[in-house]
Design an enzyme around this catalytic site. Structure first.
Site, PDB file in Angstrom:
ATOM      1  N   GLU A  43       0.865  -1.167   0.000  1.00 16.10           N
ATOM      2  CA  GLU A  43       0.000   0.000   0.000  1.00 16.10           C
ATOM      3  C   GLU A  43       0.909   1.226   0.000  1.00 16.10           C
ATOM      4  OE1 GLU A  43      -2.748   0.332   3.285  1.00 16.10           O
ATOM      5  OE2 GLU A  43      -3.464   2.266   2.547  1.00 16.10           O
ATOM      6  N   ARG A 269       5.164 -12.650   9.658  1.00 17.59           N
ATOM      7  CA  ARG A 269       5.883 -11.431   9.308  1.00 17.59           C
ATOM      8  C   ARG A 269       7.201 -11.375  10.070  1.00 17.59           C
ATOM      9  NH1 ARG A 269       3.681  -6.142   9.532  1.00 17.59           N
ATOM     10  NH2 ARG A 269       1.962  -6.905   8.304  1.00 17.59           N
ATOM     11  N   LYS A 279       4.399   0.766   9.703  1.00 20.02           N
ATOM     12  CA  LYS A 279       4.541   2.000   8.941  1.00 20.02           C
ATOM     13  C   LYS A 279       3.950   3.185   9.689  1.00 20.02           C
ATOM     14  CE  LYS A 279       3.056   0.181   5.011  1.00 20.02           C
ATOM     15  NZ  LYS A 279       2.560   0.060   3.632  1.00 20.02           N
TER      16      LYS A 279
HETATM   17  P1  ATP Z   1       2.785  -2.260   8.104  1.00 20.19           P
HETATM   18  O1  ATP Z   1       2.064  -3.125   9.066  1.00 20.19           O
HETATM   19  O2  ATP Z   1       4.244  -2.092   8.370  1.00 20.19           O
HETATM   20  O3  ATP Z   1       2.123  -0.946   7.874  1.00 20.19           O
HETATM   21  P2  ATP Z   1       1.560  -3.492   5.872  1.00 20.19           P
HETATM   22  O4  ATP Z   1       1.386  -4.940   5.952  1.00 20.19           O
HETATM   23  O5  ATP Z   1       0.368  -2.665   6.102  1.00 20.19           O
HETATM   24  O6  ATP Z   1       2.794  -3.064   6.763  1.00 20.19           O
HETATM   25  P3  ATP Z   1       1.704  -3.335   3.050  1.00 20.19           P
HETATM   26  O7  ATP Z   1       2.154  -2.200   2.226  1.00 20.19           O
HETATM   27  O8  ATP Z   1       0.279  -3.701   3.013  1.00 20.19           O
HETATM   28  O9  ATP Z   1       2.186  -3.066   4.527  1.00 20.19           O
HETATM   29  O10 ATP Z   1       2.620  -4.596   2.767  1.00 20.19           O
HETATM   30  C1  ATP Z   1       2.944  -5.086   1.491  1.00 20.19           C
HETATM   31  C2  ATP Z   1       3.326  -6.522   1.632  1.00 20.19           C
HETATM   32  O11 ATP Z   1       4.439  -6.657   2.508  1.00 20.19           O
HETATM   33  C3  ATP Z   1       2.199  -7.334   2.221  1.00 20.19           C
HETATM   34  O12 ATP Z   1       2.072  -8.533   1.490  1.00 20.19           O
HETATM   35  C4  ATP Z   1       2.639  -7.584   3.624  1.00 20.19           C
HETATM   36  O13 ATP Z   1       2.130  -8.788   4.092  1.00 20.19           O
HETATM   37  C5  ATP Z   1       4.153  -7.600   3.510  1.00 20.19           C
HETATM   38  N1  ATP Z   1       4.755  -7.214   4.771  1.00 20.19           N
HETATM   39  C6  ATP Z   1       4.567  -6.074   5.459  1.00 20.19           C
HETATM   40  N2  ATP Z   1       5.246  -6.079   6.609  1.00 20.19           N
HETATM   41  C7  ATP Z   1       5.925  -7.258   6.661  1.00 20.19           C
HETATM   42  C8  ATP Z   1       6.794  -7.883   7.601  1.00 20.19           C
HETATM   43  N3  ATP Z   1       7.135  -7.277   8.733  1.00 20.19           N
HETATM   44  N4  ATP Z   1       7.282  -9.103   7.303  1.00 20.19           N
HETATM   45  C9  ATP Z   1       6.944  -9.703   6.169  1.00 20.19           C
HETATM   46  N5  ATP Z   1       6.129  -9.194   5.240  1.00 20.19           N
HETATM   47  C10 ATP Z   1       5.605  -7.983   5.475  1.00 20.19           C
HETATM   48 MG    MG Z   2      -1.356  -3.198   4.746  1.00 21.06          MG
END
Ligand code: ATP
Ligand code: MG
Length: 573
Positions: A43, A269, A279
């Site tokens: 995102e 994760r 984030k």
């Molecule tokens: P955050 O919780 O840090 O805001 P998010 O999951 O909302 O992260 P996205 O931009 O939706 O962030 O993530 C893009 C991809 O990266 C998704 O498939 C998500 O599952 C993966 N991802 C995000 N954070 C991690 C992590 N700590 N370890 C592994 N994969 C991750």
């Molecule tokens: Mg997300």
């Protein structure tokens, strides 16, 4: 959460983890026609961090290993938090990590029209309805984990009424929150995600790509499943928190009857000690100026790690070492630092820099003379070449390499004692000059002309070799020493009721001015990485390093806490 020792994984075609095992099996059974097509779906609401790297390496890695493809898809369904700045930064980060999505760059927002059509289809099939309860009322109707929800009074609206309302929602006839479109599934489902989840909501907001074309926006679960299907994704890999959403993912695809049905697979994760990864929290650190920006070298963002001096190779090595599992764990940040060291050890030229200079005058070396010494960039790698290092009457050594009254275990320079200068000769301390306050400001030494090359023909030994620079030729530099941003292993654990910012390390940055570098670094380019002998790995700062105004960041110290802990674990086990 447990701390566990990650298992090494090789990255070849045999299944080294449970996701690859699924892919191998699907190929054997001919599921998806043997195709492998993954996607990385960030995102654009922040910069990518090391956790995203795990997902990128996994998705692009699996595609590459099985002759498949991986798309880059921006999951931009939330107009108020997203921005083109983030889109650009994400592209750059994925590229920097070493991955290429070729022409397969997609945006969920490009599918808005199609997603809308699918929603009308669901309405016509009686699988979706417009609900006019308020957000609060919807919450009250949802029930709890132990109590079933209750149907909305609007649940049985006719298809025509639903279509009419939904079209008027799109046209902008209603304010935010007046209506939502909901899936008609089961208000009594034990899975809360299936209790008539919202598919669309009204939001009169400007979108960074679609502008003001839309005032209704699809929800993540709905848009994500259909985006995967439209891109003919085979394996939709996501993190564990979506496990309970999988039934909804499958429901959406079945209800719309998409031509293909990707399989959602969840993995744990990445969590790192001494690091926050969300984030939202990283944005908070930036906005509240706890750090200087998303690319502050203390941030776990890819731009931050890059500016710190981490290499993409080191990050990929790290991702390979931690592997992929289905249970949440906390990985020791020392393992990441270990990978950085392993990689930089192979590639970083060795040079000499003095961070806390102490002047040394070699009394028997003539004034105005200079001797050029040949110094290899990497003694273990002749291909790295060498440079000339000037030796002159006045030098600098590291202040902490001298003690006037050395304790027993101090083997470096002291009055009357002899040491070796790296790539140079033996020098002996014959005098100490102090200022009025009694501080040592200069050492008087003599050198032994028989010892050029580093040994003495009479077999005399010295215990230590010091790094040094010629005072006359040294370059001035600022050096930034970074430490962990948090003092607590798990700063995000709010068990103590605390705020993660209460655990910030007040000493995470120490700026040293007046550092002295050997002259070969005059033309150091931003981003170049070096080993400063005996001190660590350093990187010319990407933002601030210029000719004549050198700025270096300490990437990582030489001491390897991870390797050390592994050795002692081995000897105990
Ligand atoms: P955050 O919780 O840090 O805001 P998010 O999951 O909302 O992260 P996205 O931009 O939706 O962030 O993530 C893009 C991809 O990266 C998704 O498939 C998500 O599952 C993966 N991802 C995000 N954070 C991690 C992590 N700590 N370890 C592994 N994969 C991750
Ligand atoms: Mg997300």
């Amino acid at each position: 959460m447990t701390t566990e020792t990650p298992q090494p994984s090789s990255s070849e075609t045999q299944a080294t983890d449970f996701i690859r095992a699924i892919v191998v099996q699907d190929r054997q059974t001919g599921k998806h026609g043997g195709r492998v097509h993954t996607r990385f779906p960030p995102e654009p609401n922040g910069y990518l961090h090391i956790g995203h790297a795990k997902s990128i390496v996994l998705n692009f890695g699996i595609a590459a290993e099985f002759g498949g493809k991986c798309n880059l898809r921006f999951d931009d369904t939330n107009p108020t938090k997203e921005d083109v700045e983030y889109v650009d930064s994400i592209r750059e980060a994925v590229r920097w990590l070493g991955y290429d999505w070729e022409d397969r760059e997609y945006f969920a927002s490009n599918y808005f029209e199609k997603l809308y059509d699918y929603a009308e289809q669901l309405i016509r099939k009686g699988k979706a309805y417009v609900d006019s309860l308020s957000a609060e009322e919807i919450r009250q109707h949802r029930g709890t984990l132990t109590q079933p929800g209750t149907n909305s009074p609007y649940r049985d609206r006719s298809v025509d009424e639903n279509l009419d309302l939904f079209r008027r929602m799109r046209k902008g006839e209603f304010p935010d929150g007046a209506h939502v479109l909901r899936a008609k599934i089961d208000m009594a489902s034990p899975n809360m995600n299936l209790r008539d989840p919202t598919l669309y909501r009204i939001r009169h907001a400007h979108h960074h790509r679609t502008g003001d074309a839309w005032c209704i926006y699809p929800m993540y679960d709905y848009a994500h499943a259909l985006s995967d299907a439209m891109e003919a994704i085979t394996h939709s890999i996501c993190t564990l928190e979506f496990e309970n959403h999988r039934p909804l993912y499958d429901w959406v695809l079945d209800a719309v009857q998409t031509p293909n049905h990707p399989q959602q697979i969840e993995f744990a994760r990445l969590n790192l000690t001494y690091t926050v990864m969300s984030k939202r929290k990283l944005l908070q650190l930036v906005q509240e100026k706890v750090v200087t920006g998303w690319d502050d070298p203390r941030m776990p963002t890819l731009v931050g790690l890059r500016r710190r001096g981490y290499t993409p190779e080191a990050i990929r090595l790290f991702c390979d070492k931690i592997g992929v599992a289905k249970r949440d764990s906390l990985v020791d940040v020392a393992l990441l630092e270990h990978c950085v060291r392993e990689d930089l050890n192979k590639r970083a030229p060795r040079v000499m820099a003095v961070l806390h200079p102490l002047k040394v005058v070699i009394e028997n070396f003539p004034e105005g003379q200079m001797r050029e010494l040949d110094a290899p960039y990497n003694p273990e790698d002749p291909a790295a070449g060498s440079r000339k290092v000037p030796f002159t009457r006045e030098l600098y050594i590291e202040r902490e390499d001298f003690m006037e009254e050395p304790p027993k275990k101090f083997f470096r320079l002291a009055p009357g004692r002899e040491v070796r200068l790296r790539y140079g000769c033996f020098v002996k301390c014959v005098g100490v000059v102090k200022d009025d306050a009694g501080q040592v400001v200069e050492l008087r030494c003599t050198y032994d002309p028989q010892t050029w090359g580093g040994s003495s023909p009479d077999g005399r030994k010295v215990k230590t070799t010091l790094h040094w620079v010629s005072a006359e030729h040294a370059l001035d530099a600022e050096v930034r020493l970074y430490d962990r941003l948090f003092v607590r292993e798990d700063p995000e654990d709010e068990a103590g009721g605390g705020d993660f910012k209460a655990h910030i390390n007040p000493h995470s940055l120490e700026v040293l001015r007046g550092c002295r570098l050997e002259p070969s670094l005059r033309a150091a380019k931003p981003g170049e990485r070096y080993q400063f002998e005996r001190l660590g790995y350093f990187c010319a700062d990407l933002a601030d390093c210029r000719p004549g105004a050198l700025v270096f960041n300490r990437t990582v110290e030489l001491r390897d806490a991870w390797a050390k802990s592994q050795r002692s674990a081995d000897s105990q086990g």
